[in-house]
Design an enzyme around this catalytic site. Structure first.
Site, mmCIF file in Angstrom:
data_model
loop_
_atom_site.group_PDB
_atom_site.id
_atom_site.type_symbol
_atom_site.label_atom_id
_atom_site.label_comp_id
_atom_site.label_asym_id
_atom_site.label_seq_id
_atom_site.Cartn_x
_atom_site.Cartn_y
_atom_site.Cartn_z
ATOM 1 N N GLY A 73 0.731 -1.255 0.000
ATOM 2 C CA GLY A 73 0.000 0.000 0.000
ATOM 3 C C GLY A 73 0.760 1.305 0.000
ATOM 4 N N GLY A 96 2.693 2.717 -2.330
ATOM 5 C CA GLY A 96 2.991 3.297 -3.633
ATOM 6 C C GLY A 96 2.159 4.527 -3.956
ATOM 7 N N CYS A 98 -1.118 3.534 -5.551
ATOM 8 C CA CYS A 98 -1.780 2.400 -4.900
ATOM 9 C C CYS A 98 -2.816 2.911 -3.910
ATOM 10 C CB CYS A 98 -0.749 1.535 -4.170
ATOM 11 S SG CYS A 98 -1.458 0.087 -3.348
#
Length: 348
Positions: free
Chosen positions: A181, A183, A186
């Site tokens: 998570g 990114g 993301c």
């Protein structure tokens, strides 16, 4: 239900404490690392930064460019075997030794991986990549791939806790990819409520991996060169970058013209854009867990990677690390509530 009370930290929560240094110049810092991998026994030398296996980052063109800097590229998994054959035919040994062959965990993926790896003995890295590395199926798949490729370097992920790092290494992974998570494109943490602050994940997973002779990749969460250095300082053996390398000539993204300016489309690999392109749309039983953005076209990636590596070299001089491998030993993080002075805006 239980709650863990210990505070977990991301890159924005810390800074390096400077330390006495005998280095006179950033040019004295050696960023090259040499690894011997646990299961394959392979030896590798290079700069342990990796372009992410996203189809708007991890392209063949990116691999050719970054290999000139000793940097790796995890090639996205949507190239065909024929695409790989064409690439292998034209690529030199240095480039082939700096790429990872990405794969999912289906039987079709396994067969494709066998076909690609058969193209050249100089392809030595396999990156088994699924969003939820806590699946028992991933452990079984790592065992299957290890049995088929005993002398190849296998990376598997993604996970964020030491217990699963240990299980994947014991199953046959040389390297474990760490990050859920963090990114820039993301949205898993928003859609699912699942995740782990990236710096703490790296620190804890590195400790688990190194205890078994394995390695980790810190995957995601880096927004600037200082974050890359913090990942290495926290114990990451490799650092994987997506957004920082997106938007370039070599990235492979779609170029969009808007108001006379050029932009490049960049999206998460669990986004609606990715699923529309590769899976015929978002399946009825799931939600998209990524966003799509337009990045101003940034030209060649060479200047960007030089800036990133230059920043890491500078970090090393501030803490007295003559080599990248010394950085984690020289690292003391301080907790902070601020990072930079934004009175004139953030650095572009």
């Amino acid at each position: 239900m239980r709650i863990e009370q210990e505070l977990k930290l991301g890159f924005k929560d810390v800074l390096f404490r400077p330390k006495r240094s005998t280095l006179k110049s950033r040019s004295q810092v050696n960023l090259t690392r040499e690894f011997t991998f646990k299961h394959s026994g392979r030896q590798w030398s290079g700069v342990p930064v990796i372009a992410a296996n996203m189809d708007s980052v991890g392209s063949f063109e990116m691999a050719k460019a970054l290999s000139q800097h000793g940097v790796m590229t995890a090639i996205h998994k949507h190239y065909t075997v024929q695409d790989w054959a064409d690439f292998v035919k034209d690529a030199d040994s240095e480039t082939l030794n700096k790429v990872m062959v990405s794969t999912g965990t289906s039987e079709a993926d396994f067969q494709k991986t066998k076909d690609v790896m058969a193209l050249s003995d100089e392809l030595i890295f396999i990156c088994i990549d699924i969003a939820n590395g806590y699946s028992e199926h991933l452990v079984q798949y790592v065992q299957q791939v290890r049995a088929a490729f005993p002398d190849k370097v296998i990376s598997a992920g993604n996970v964020v806790t030491g217990d699963m790092v240990e299980e994947l290494i014991l199953a046959g992974a040389d390297i474990v990819k760490v990050g859920i998570g963090p990114g820039s494109v993301c949205t898993t943490r928003v859609k699912t409520g699942v995740g782990y602050p990236q710096l703490s994940a790296i620190i804890e997973c590195a400790d688990a991996a190194h205890g078994l002779g394995g390695r980790i990749i810190g995957d995601g969460g880096c927004a600037c060169a200082g974050d890359v250095a913090k990942a290495f300082g926290g114990g990451a053996d490799f650092v994987m970058l997506g957004g920082m390398l997106a938007g370039h000539e070599e990235s492979g993204g779609e170029i969009v013209l808007k108001d006379g300016e050029s932009y490049m489309k960049f999206y998460g690999m669990s986004s609606k854009s990715a699923m529309d392109k590769h899976s015929g749309g978002v399946a009825g039983y799931r939600a998209a867990e990524g966003k799509t953005v337009l990045l101003p076209y940034r030209g060649s990636v060479h200047g960007t990677i030089q800036d990133i590596l230059g920043g890491v070299r500078s970090t090393c001089t501030y803490v007295g690390a003559a080599e990248l491998r010394e950085l984690t030993k020289r690292t003391t993080f301080i907790r902070v509530l601020e990072q930079e002075n934004n009175v004139f805006g953030k650095e572009k």
